[in-house]
Design a protein around this motif. Structure first.
Motif, short mmCIF file in Angstrom:
data_model
loop_
_atom_site.label_atom_id
_atom_site.label_comp_id
_atom_site.label_asym_id
_atom_site.label_seq_id
_atom_site.Cartn_x
_atom_site.Cartn_y
_atom_site.Cartn_z
N LEU A 129 -9.07 2.70 2.17
CA LEU A 129 -7.91 3.60 2.16
C LEU A 129 -7.91 4.53 0.96
O LEU A 129 -7.21 5.54 0.98
N GLU B 249 -6.20 -0.90 8.50
CA GLU B 249 -6.67 -1.46 7.23
C GLU B 249 -5.69 -2.48 6.67
O GLU B 249 -6.09 -3.53 6.15
N TYR C 59 0.85 -1.19 0.00
CA TYR C 59 0.00 0.00 0.00
C TYR C 59 0.88 1.24 0.00
O TYR C 59 1.94 1.25 0.62
N ASP D 13 0.27 5.75 -0.26
CA ASP D 13 -0.44 6.98 -0.57
C ASP D 13 0.57 8.11 -0.47
O ASP D 13 1.77 7.85 -0.38
N VAL E 298 -4.33 3.58 8.57
CA VAL E 298 -3.60 2.78 7.57
C VAL E 298 -3.14 1.48 8.20
O VAL E 298 -3.31 0.40 7.61
N ARG F 55 -8.95 10.50 1.56
CA ARG F 55 -8.15 9.54 2.33
C ARG F 55 -6.78 9.29 1.73
O ARG F 55 -6.12 8.35 2.07
N ARG G 26 -4.52 9.19 11.15
CA ARG G 26 -4.46 8.70 9.77
C ARG G 26 -3.49 7.52 9.66
O ARG G 26 -3.79 6.52 9.03
#
Length: 174
Positions: A168, A88, A40, A42, A85, A173, A81
């Protein structure tokens, strides 16, 4: 049944952790000698398979920005936040490995591995009690011997499960 464990070169690991560059910053910047399988990412966070897993599907989650203190270096929004993460990714790991329990912990030291990171380790069902908890997490007890194809497949399963959960990548997000 998890793969067999193999010994880990703890001396080399310690030397790299204490004298090498920050492993998270080196990974995020794309240094090939610090490559990991990303599950993952971001704008602010990255989650990746542990290079030296002690349990199947063991993942690390870290902020991309070099942060060293989990409590005082994060404002409440950033902390929340990051923990969302972690949650999830942990739920995706549980789905992929069928964990009976999930261990979440943050380690590191000003003397090595200072970059804040969370470990997510799913305990396989039916693990004998004496092989659980700290015993299952310590590299001193060996690391899993996994073939590159197994590692790539595990990363893909976790990525797919994170995407399927859809929490996510919701608007606002990251």
């Amino acid at each position: 049944m998890p793969p067999e464990r193999q010994p880990m070169d703890l001396e080399a690991y310690t030397a790299r952790a204490q004298r090498g560059p920050c492993f998270v910053c080196a990974f995020v910047s794309g240094r090939p000698d610090f490559a990991h399988h990303t599950v993952y990412e971001d704008d602010d966070h990255v989650a990746f398979l542990d290079r030296w897993p002690t349990l199947p599907g063991k993942v690390l989650v870290a902020p991309k920005r070099h942060i060293e203190h989990v409590v005082r270096d994060l404002d409440p929004e950033s902390y929340t936040r990051l923990m969302l993460v972690v949650r999830e990714v942990a739920l995706a790991v549980e789905d992929c490995v069928g964990a009976e329990r999930t261990y979440l912990y943050s380690l590191g030291s000003q003397q090595g591995n200072a970059h804040l990171h969370w470990h997510i380790a799913g305990l396989p069902p039916d693990t004998p009690y004496e092989q659980q908890q700290f015993a299952s997490l310590m590299t001193e007890n060996g690391v899993l011997a996994m073939e590159p194809e197994e590692t790539s497949a595990m990363a893909a399963r976790i990525r797919n499960r994170i995407a399927a959960r859809g929490r996510l990548n919701a608007p606002g997000r990251g």
